[in-house]
Enzyme design. Structure first.
Site, PDB file in Angstrom:
ATOM      1  N   CYS A   1      39.471  34.307  46.091  1.00 22.09           N
ATOM      2  CA  CYS A   1      39.967  35.666  46.264  1.00 22.09           C
ATOM      3  C   CYS A   1      39.809  36.460  44.974  1.00 22.09           C
ATOM      4  O   CYS A   1      39.527  35.922  43.903  1.00 22.09           O
ATOM      5  CB  CYS A   1      41.437  35.646  46.669  1.00 22.09           C
ATOM      6  SG  CYS A   1      41.726  35.070  48.354  1.00 22.09           S
TER       7      CYS A   1
ATOM      8  N   HIS B   1      44.205  40.690  46.352  1.00 21.32           N
ATOM      9  CA  HIS B   1      45.673  40.617  46.422  1.00 21.32           C
ATOM     10  C   HIS B   1      46.297  40.553  45.038  1.00 21.32           C
ATOM     11  O   HIS B   1      45.612  40.372  44.008  1.00 21.32           O
ATOM     12  CB  HIS B   1      46.104  39.403  47.249  1.00 21.32           C
ATOM     13  CG  HIS B   1      45.681  38.079  46.672  1.00 21.32           C
ATOM     14  ND1 HIS B   1      46.257  37.511  45.561  1.00 21.32           N
ATOM     15  CD2 HIS B   1      44.706  37.194  47.073  1.00 21.32           C
ATOM     16  CE1 HIS B   1      45.691  36.351  45.293  1.00 21.32           C
ATOM     17  NE2 HIS B   1      44.741  36.131  46.200  1.00 21.32           N
TER      18      HIS B   1
END
Length: 415
Positions: A340, A322
């Site tokens: 992440c 992301h």
């Protein structure tokens, strides 16, 4: 020399037998037995199917074809009205053929038998018969996944069963009836994830721009004691270009390949020590766009509550690729996330527009564990081909369940 068989009564031969030829003299057409027109072999073979008007064969019993003393069976083909062939085994002496795969219930079959007599002249016979309905209403339905559509080359095919199947023999019946055909053709196999779920993948990734058709031949087939095959809706999938994104966590770089050629290199940050990003191959599960990520979802000691854009999910437990504009100073230099893979807003927008469900995201050189094959998304490719085949009732026969250490959590895991 006559090739017409002697007249005799054959016990057990069913009604609906269709003769394919009359008795002929083998010495015709130059005198060679094989040059003769096949004779009617009706009195040279017998079947174990019932006789009488309206009589139907028991689908739970194998089909048997036997030859009389002065002849031998050379070939048997049995197929139902749906085009499903019955596998069988012929004895070495040609005296008996029996089916080795189950008959379907409530089906119509045609059996074509080739024979030869003691002089080598060929005979033919065709049998038509129907099978009865199963005595139990317990059915095994199958739901295939994913939904029909276009996916990346890493997308596994899934099969969800309506009732558990534990017995190895029953699993073999199920697996043999679940058909996956691709164009171009590739080598692949089913793997039993647990008693109610199977995954199918090729040895390597699917070819780019392939068509994959998935169907079941289980309908009406006996699977086990009091269990019969039910319905399954077929699906058709296609693949796009081969997109593989490889993140080197130690180098803090993602390299994106399209059809094996590099199309972009992106500075990234991955999980900091204690929150290391999982190594291994992950299949993109969804493009979720804007997602709220909080520390509560993973029990992190340091609080955060962020709205994150261009979010691509790669695990059920909340690992994403992301946009992370707050960490651009570390991207390419250090790992500062909670698991992440973060990148700049511009790179994240490009990645989001390029990647699709079923594409591959691979992480190497991270301090984290390797993603489990099952239980947290699609980690199927983290099993090598030999291990994958061990999960097949046909290829390997070993029962393998999901890795219970990977518990699926639907909340976003980290930022």
């Amino acid at each position: 020399m006559s090739t017409s068989p002697r007249n005799r009564t054959v016990v057990g031969c069913t009604l609906l037998v269709v003769s394919l030829g009359a008795g002929v003299t083998a010495c015709g057409s130059g005198g060679h037995p094989l040059s003769a027109k096949p004779y009617d072999a009706a009195d040279q073979i017998s079947f174990n199917t019932p006789t009488g008007d309206g009589a139907k064969a028991d689908p739970a019993k194998p089909l048997e074809v036997s030859a009389e003393d002065d002849g031998r069976i050379t070939d048997v083909t049995a197929v139902d009205a749906a085009g499903r062939y019955v596998a069988g085994e012929l004895s070495a002496d040609g005296g008996r053929w029996h089916s080795t795969s189950p008959l379907a219930a409530n089906a119509s079959y045609t059996v074509r038998v080739s024979t030869e007599d003691e002089d080598g002249a060929p005979g033919r016979e065709t049998l038509a018969f129907d099978t009865g309905r199963p005595r139990t209403k317990k059915r095994l339905d199958v739901t295939f996944g994913p939904e029909a559509g276009k996916y990346g080359v890493g997308q596994p095919v899934t099969a969800e069963l309506s009732t558990p199947v534990k017995d190895t023999a029953a699993r073999s019946v199920v697996e043999r009836a679940l058909k996956v055909d691709s164009m171009p053709a590739v080598e692949g196999a089913w793997h039993w994830v647990d008693d109610k779920k199977l995954h199918y993948r090729p040895k390597e990734y699917w070819p780019a721009n392939a068509t994959i058709k998935v169907r079941s031949n289980l309908t009406g087939i006996k699977i086990g004691d009091r269990l019969w095959g039910g319905e399954a809706k077929p699906i058709e999938l296609t693949t796009g270009d081969k997109i593989v994104a490889v993140t080197d966590a130690s180098a803090h770089q993602m390299t994106v390949y399209k059809n094996d050629k590099v199309i972009r290199q992106i500075p990234v940050t991955t999980g900091m020590p204690g929150y290391d990003t999982r190594n291994g191959v992950k299949v993109v599960l969804a493009k979720e766009g804007t997602v709220r990520m909080t520390s509560a979802s993973i029990g992190a000691a340091d609080f955060y509550d962020l709205t994150v854009h261009n979010s691509v999910r790669v695990t059920n437990s909340g690992e994403y690729v992301h946009a992370a504009p707050w960490s651009t100073g570390s991207q390419g230099y250090a790992n500062v996330s909670h698991g992440c893979t973060g990148m700049s807003t511009g790179n994240a927008q490009w990645f989001y527009d390029t990647i699709n469900e079923g594409d591959i995201v691979q992480v190497v050189n991270s301090g984290g564990d390797t993603m489990a094959p099952f239980g947290n998304g699609f980690g199927d490719w983290n099993l090598d081909w030999a291990k994958w085949r061990e999960g097949s009732a046909l290829a390997g026969g070993a029962k393998q369940g999901p890795d219970t250490t990977a518990r699926a959590r639907l909340q976003p895991e980290s930022a």
